[in-house]
Write an enzyme that holds these catalytic residues in place. Structure first.
Site, PDB file in Angstrom:
ATOM      1  N   MET A   8       1.002  -1.425  -0.002  1.00 37.06           N
ATOM      2  CA  MET A   8      -0.221   0.092  -0.015  1.00 37.06           C
ATOM      3  C   MET A   8       0.887   0.953  -0.282  1.00 37.06           C
ATOM      4  O   MET A   8       1.823   1.524   0.733  1.00 37.06           O
ATOM      5  CB  MET A   8      -0.739  -0.457   0.842  1.00 37.06           C
ATOM      6  CG  MET A   8      -2.013   1.143   1.220  1.00 37.06           C
ATOM      7  SD  MET A   8      -3.217   1.535  -0.028  1.00 37.06           S
ATOM      8  CE  MET A   8      -3.167   2.893  -0.970  1.00 37.06           C
ATOM      9  N   ILE A   9       0.479   1.842  -0.932  1.00 33.92           N
ATOM     10  CA  ILE A   9       1.453   3.243  -1.135  1.00 33.92           C
ATOM     11  C   ILE A   9       0.955   4.558  -0.560  1.00 33.92           C
ATOM     12  O   ILE A   9      -0.496   4.805  -1.080  1.00 33.92           O
ATOM     13  CB  ILE A   9       2.079   3.827  -2.845  1.00 33.92           C
ATOM     14  CG1 ILE A   9       2.647   2.192  -3.047  1.00 33.92           C
ATOM     15  CG2 ILE A   9       2.795   4.942  -2.457  1.00 33.92           C
ATOM     16  CD1 ILE A   9       3.546   2.142  -4.380  1.00 33.92           C
ATOM     17  N   ARG A  62       4.658   7.267   3.412  1.00 34.17           N
ATOM     18  CA  ARG A  62       5.528   5.820   3.075  1.00 34.17           C
ATOM     19  C   ARG A  62       5.058   5.257   2.621  1.00 34.17           C
ATOM     20  O   ARG A  62       4.025   4.989   2.940  1.00 34.17           O
ATOM     21  CB  ARG A  62       5.612   5.679   5.305  1.00 34.17           C
ATOM     22  CG  ARG A  62       5.167   5.469   6.030  1.00 34.17           C
ATOM     23  CD  ARG A  62       5.492   5.513   7.063  1.00 34.17           C
ATOM     24  NE  ARG A  62       4.426   5.628   7.947  1.00 34.17           N
ATOM     25  CZ  ARG A  62       4.455   5.111   9.472  1.00 34.17           C
ATOM     26  NH1 ARG A  62       5.954   4.416  10.038  1.00 34.17           N
ATOM     27  NH2 ARG A  62       3.629   4.627  10.076  1.00 34.17           N
ATOM     28  N   ASP A  87      -6.550   3.309  -0.219  1.00 36.36           N
ATOM     29  CA  ASP A  87      -6.325   2.744   0.417  1.00 36.36           C
ATOM     30  C   ASP A  87      -7.360   2.840   1.455  1.00 36.36           C
ATOM     31  O   ASP A  87      -7.825   1.961   2.566  1.00 36.36           O
ATOM     32  CB  ASP A  87      -5.138   3.640   1.167  1.00 36.36           C
ATOM     33  CG  ASP A  87      -6.133   5.235   1.444  1.00 36.36           C
ATOM     34  OD1 ASP A  87      -6.669   6.171   0.641  1.00 36.36           O
ATOM     35  OD2 ASP A  87      -5.000   5.906   2.348  1.00 36.36           O
ATOM     36  N   ARG A  88      -8.648   3.941   1.772  1.00 37.39           N
ATOM     37  CA  ARG A  88     -10.068   4.098   2.243  1.00 37.39           C
ATOM     38  C   ARG A  88     -10.346   2.761   2.193  1.00 37.39           C
ATOM     39  O   ARG A  88     -11.240   2.239   2.907  1.00 37.39           O
ATOM     40  CB  ARG A  88     -10.408   5.537   2.238  1.00 37.39           C
ATOM     41  CG  ARG A  88     -10.194   6.400   2.458  1.00 37.39           C
ATOM     42  CD  ARG A  88     -10.341   7.598   2.334  1.00 37.39           C
ATOM     43  NE  ARG A  88     -11.814   7.845   3.795  1.00 37.39           N
ATOM     44  CZ  ARG A  88     -12.908   8.495   2.414  1.00 37.39           C
ATOM     45  NH1 ARG A  88     -12.921   9.455   1.957  1.00 37.39           N
ATOM     46  NH2 ARG A  88     -13.971   9.462   3.154  1.00 37.39           N
TER      47      ARG A  88
HETATM   48  N1  LIG Z   1       8.267   6.276  11.146  1.00 36.11           N
HETATM   49  C1  LIG Z   1       6.601   6.958  10.283  1.00 36.11           C
HETATM   50  N2  LIG Z   1       7.104   7.709   9.810  1.00 36.11           N
HETATM   51  C2  LIG Z   1       6.712   8.324   9.908  1.00 36.11           C
HETATM   52  N3  LIG Z   1       5.874   8.858   9.462  1.00 36.11           N
HETATM   53  C3  LIG Z   1       5.487   7.768  11.346  1.00 36.11           C
HETATM   54  C4  LIG Z   1       6.432   6.664  11.788  1.00 36.11           C
HETATM   55  N4  LIG Z   1       5.698   6.200  12.892  1.00 36.11           N
HETATM   56  C5  LIG Z   1       4.460   6.872  13.104  1.00 36.11           C
HETATM   57  N5  LIG Z   1       3.995   8.340  11.798  1.00 36.11           N
HETATM   58  C6  LIG Z   1       2.687   9.175  11.564  1.00 36.11           C
HETATM   59  O1  LIG Z   1       2.851   8.335  11.183  1.00 36.11           O
HETATM   60  C7  LIG Z   1       1.479   9.513  10.615  1.00 36.11           C
HETATM   61  C8  LIG Z   1       1.795   8.927   8.464  1.00 36.11           C
HETATM   62  O2  LIG Z   1       0.454   7.937   8.576  1.00 36.11           O
HETATM   63  P1  LIG Z   1       0.425   6.786   7.496  1.00 36.11           P
HETATM   64  O3  LIG Z   1       1.788   6.384   7.789  1.00 36.11           O
HETATM   65  O4  LIG Z   1      -0.604   5.747   7.718  1.00 36.11           O
HETATM   66  O5  LIG Z   1      -0.172   7.742   6.730  1.00 36.11           O
HETATM   67  P2  LIG Z   1       0.157   7.304   5.079  1.00 36.11           P
HETATM   68  O6  LIG Z   1       1.461   7.112   4.303  1.00 36.11           O
HETATM   69  O7  LIG Z   1      -0.070   8.515   4.227  1.00 36.11           O
HETATM   70  O8  LIG Z   1      -0.581   6.068   5.000  1.00 36.11           O
HETATM   71  P3  LIG Z   1      -1.876   6.576   4.988  1.00 36.11           P
HETATM   72  O9  LIG Z   1      -2.262   6.485   3.104  1.00 36.11           O
HETATM   73  O10 LIG Z   1      -2.606   5.075   5.481  1.00 36.11           O
HETATM   74  O11 LIG Z   1      -2.827   7.619   5.782  1.00 36.11           O
HETATM   75  C9  LIG Z   1       2.622  10.716  10.304  1.00 36.11           C
HETATM   76  O12 LIG Z   1       1.075  11.602  10.885  1.00 36.11           O
HETATM   77  C10 LIG Z   1       3.264  10.159  11.587  1.00 36.11           C
HETATM   78  O13 LIG Z   1       3.235  11.039  12.655  1.00 36.11           O
HETATM   79  C1  LIG Z   2      -7.366  10.996   1.596  1.00 29.38           C
HETATM   80  C2  LIG Z   2      -6.349   9.729   1.821  1.00 29.38           C
HETATM   81  C3  LIG Z   2      -5.301  11.552   1.478  1.00 29.38           C
HETATM   82  C4  LIG Z   2      -5.864   9.581   2.527  1.00 29.38           C
HETATM   83  O1  LIG Z   2      -4.477   8.485   2.308  1.00 29.38           O
HETATM   84  C5  LIG Z   2      -6.852   9.230   0.357  1.00 29.38           C
HETATM   85  O2  LIG Z   2      -7.437   8.570   0.451  1.00 29.38           O
HETATM   86  C6  LIG Z   2      -7.254  10.089  -1.045  1.00 29.38           C
HETATM   87  O3  LIG Z   2      -5.689  10.338  -1.506  1.00 29.38           O
HETATM   88  N1  LIG Z   2      -8.544  10.110  -1.237  1.00 29.38           N
HETATM   89  C7  LIG Z   2      -8.806  10.809  -2.533  1.00 29.38           C
HETATM   90  C8  LIG Z   2     -10.030  11.440  -1.849  1.00 29.38           C
HETATM   91  C9  LIG Z   2     -11.086  10.775  -1.288  1.00 29.38           C
HETATM   92  O4  LIG Z   2     -10.774   9.249  -0.889  1.00 29.38           O
HETATM   93  O5  LIG Z   2     -11.772  11.199  -1.290  1.00 29.38           O
HETATM   94  K   LIG Z   3      -2.452   8.990   3.856  1.00 31.41           K
END
Ligand SMILES: Nc1ncnc2c1ncn2[C@@H]1O[C@H](COP(=O)(O)OP(=O)(O)OP(=O)(O)O)[C@@H](O)[C@H]1O
Ligand SMILES: CC(C)(CO)[C@@H](O)C(=O)NCCC(=O)O
Ligand SMILES: [K+]
Length: 259
Positions: free
Chosen positions: A12-13, A17, A101-102
């Protein structure tokens, strides 16, 4: 080898991260997070992610879902790639720009805990996503996640510093800048979670509410300190969602069947 015991990797991108899951059939054996890639991956890359599980150089299937197009494109030359899109998701009433992702998180949460289901994903963005007992998207909401809220105050003001979060709840009525920022962000997020959860439970009293994402544990800990009804944290629901999509396409799960 049957589908049941074939090894494959789910990726999952996310916006911050990469979230990796290693599967044998439908069983998630391991998961971890890494930073985004800066260049296309080498042939040995997947082995470096799962060195104990991927011992010999194999081109095992990589099942990718992404909310970041530029990161997904780095995998274009991987020869055993499958991209999951909204069309693969066995949920109804999804809208075209809905985040994959949602969709996967609520699919996975529903598969594991049952529908109706509300998912709160505390990632880069914080999202609420609700699906009813007929697997129809009821809807949801999107707001800046904890880190983004903290960073935006620093970026858009002259006087406010970036602060880190403490493990314990801050003072609500702060008399110091950093604590004031922590208070404002954390207590409004907790109030938002409470409001959305209450409204959801009014509609679907029997529903589970699942918290996930990078800040899921932190928010659960804050929540428990307030000693309200406990929130269930599950970091693996997105992988349950990926496995459900994979299971449908390989005939292990019937699309019409309850998942
Ligand atoms: N090692 C880390 N690197 C980056 N973010 C981290 C880390 N550990 C905890 N976090 C927390 O995770 C949050 C980001 O969440 P997550 O990694 O789920 O985001 P994402 O990559 O955008 O994934 P998603 O798309 O699921 O939201 C940040 O707000 C941060 O506080
Ligand atoms: C809302 C985020 C950024 C959460 O990771 C992602 O699900 C996204 O880019 N969604 C597109 C907009 C929507 O879900 O309505
Ligand atoms: K996100």
């Amino acid at each position: 080898m049957t589908e049941q015991d074939t090894d494959w990797i789910g990726l999952m991108i996310g916006n911050s991260r990469l979230h990796w899951g290693y599967f044998r059939g439908q069983t998630l054996l391991a998961c971890l997070d890494t930073p985004h890639l800066r260049e296309p991956p080498s042939n040995e890359f997947l082995q470096q992610i799962f060195p104990k599980l991927l011992t010999n150089k194999c081109n095992c299937e990589l099942v990718v879902a992404s909310v970041v197009p530029s990161q997904k494109e780095l995998w274009a030359n991987y020869d055993n790639l499958r991209i999951i899109t909204l069309k693969d998701i066995p949920l109804l009433d999804l809208y075209p720009t809905f985040g994959i992702d949602r969709a996967l998180a609520v699919l996975g949460a529903g598969k594991k805990y049952g529908f109706p289901c509300l998912v709160i994903d505390a990632g880069t963005a914080l999202t609420f996503t609700g699906v009813d007992g007929d697997k129809k998207l009821v809807g949801g909401a999107i707001l800046p996640g904890l880190k983004v809220q903290l960073a935006s105050l620093r970026e858009r003001t002259a006087a406010l510093p970036e602060v880190s979060l403490s493990e314990r709840l801050p003072q609500m009525w702060a008399k110091e800048t950093a604590e004031g920022i922590r208070s404002g962000i954390i207590y409004t997020i907790l109030a938002g979670i409470e409001k959305f959860s209450r409204e959801w439970l009014n509609l679907y009293p029997e529903s589970g509410i699942i918290l996930t994402g990078g800040d899921g544990d932190l928010i659960r800990d804050y929540w428990q300190e307030k000693a309200i009804k406990s929130l269930l944290v599950d970091e693996t629901i997105i992988f349950q969602g990926i496995a459900a999509v994979k299971g449908i396409s390989s005939g292990l799960i019937d699309k019409g069947e309850p998942i």
